[in-house]
Design a protein around this motif. Structure first.
Motif: not given
Length: 252
Positions: A127-152
Motif C-alpha cells: 500500500t505504501i508503494l502503490s502510489s509510485n508508478h515507477e515502482i513495480e510491486v509484487v505481493v507474494t500471497g500466503g496466509h494473511l496474518r490479520r494482526s499486521d498485514g503479513g503474508l506467511i
C-alpha cells in the motif's frame, strides 16, 4: 505523584518506548531513584515488567506485542534507520521487504526511488508503494496474518523461490546479545530464511529496543547479514561477530 498513578504510567512508557530506565523515570516523575526501583520491582513481581540493568522492559513472552503498539515504539529511531538503509539501495534493482514496522519505514523512504521491483509479504508495504508508478510491486500471497498485514506460510515461501533479489531488507523481534536474530512466528521465520537464501545483499533493520527483548524462534545470526542498521551501539559480542563475518554495522 502517588504510586497508584505512577505504575500505570510506567507501563505506558514501557509500551511506547520499548523499555524504561530508572534515570528517565526519576526525571519524569520527580521522585527518588529508590522510589522508582521499588515501583519497578513491584511491577516485575506482578509480571507486568521484567527488570534489566538500569531499568525494565516489557516481559518476555512467546507472543509479540500488538501491531499498533509496535508502530509507536521508537518511531524517530525507525525513521533514521530507514533513511540510512534506503540510501544504500539504488534505483533500478530488485528488492524484498518483509514484515515489520521498521521495514515499512524503509518502504516509505524508498517511495521516491524509480525502477525498483519490490516483492513483499507485507500488505502495508504494498500500500505504501502503490502510489509510485515507477515502482513495480509484487505481493507474494500466503496466509494473511490479520494482526499486521503479513503474508506467511508455504505459499509465501514458494513465491520467493521464483525471484533473485539484489537487496533484501528484513526486520526481527529480538536480537540476542550473542548475535542470534530472533522472531516469534515459526512461519514468518521460514519466509525470512527463504529471503536470505535468494538475496545478494541482506540488510537487517533493528532499533535498540530489540537488544532488550527475547523471542523463541531463530532466523539466523548477524553473520548471515551484509549490513545491520540500528540506532545504538550493538552488544560487544555482536560487534565481534560482525567484525569476524565482515558484516557492516551502521549506527544512525
Amino acid at each position: 505523584m502517588p504510586q497508584t498513578i505512577r505504575k500505570p504510567e510506567i507501563i505506558n512508557i514501557a509500551r511506547r518506548e520499548g523499555k524504561v530506565t530508572v534515570e528517565g523515570l526519576v526525571g519524569h516523575f520527580g521522585v527518588t531513584p529508590q522510589t522508582i526501583r521499588r515501583d519497578l520491582s513491584e511491577l516485575a513481581d506482578s509480571g507486568q515488567l521484567e527488570r534489566v540493568h538500569g531499568g525494565a522492559i516489557l516481559p518476555s513472552t512467546t507472543v509479540n506485542i500488538g501491531y499498533s503498539e509496535r508502530r509507536q515504539l521508537n518511531q524517530s529511531a525507525k525513521v533514521d534507520i530507514a533513511r540510512a538503509c534506503a540510501r544504500e539501495i539504488p534505483n533500478d534493482c530488485a528488492v524484498f521487504l518483509n514484515i515489520g514496522t521498521t521495514t515499512e519505514a524503509v518502504a516509505a523512504e524508498l517511495s521516491h526511488h524509480v525502477g525498483l521491483l519490490v516483492v513483499t509479504n507485507n500488505i502495508n508495504i504494498a500500500t505504501i508503494l502503490s502510489s509510485n508508478h515507477e515502482i513495480e510491486v509484487v505481493v507474494t500471497g500466503g496466509h494473511l496474518r490479520r494482526s499486521d498485514g503479513g503474508l506467511i506460510g508455504e505459499r509465501a515461501r514458494d513465491a520467493i523461490a521464483h525471484f533473485r533479489f539484489d537487496y533484501a531488507v528484513i526486520g526481527c523481534s529480538a536480537l540476542h546479545e550473542e548475535g542470534e536474530i530472533l522472531d516469534y512466528d515459526v512461519q514468518e521465520v521460514g519466509v525470512s530464511r527463504a529471503i536470505i537464501g535468494r538475496s545478494d545483499q541482506v540488510f537487517l533493520v533493528a532499533d535498540a529496543s530489540k537488544f532488550d527483548r527475547k523471542a523463541p524462534v531463530r532466523i539466523g545470526t548477524l553473520a548471515d547479514m551484509d549490513a545491520v542498521f540500528t540506532d545504538q551501539a550493538i552488544p560487544s559480542a555482536c560487534t565481534a561477530l560482525c567484525r569476524d563475518a565482515g558484516t557492516r554495522v551502521v549506527v544512525t
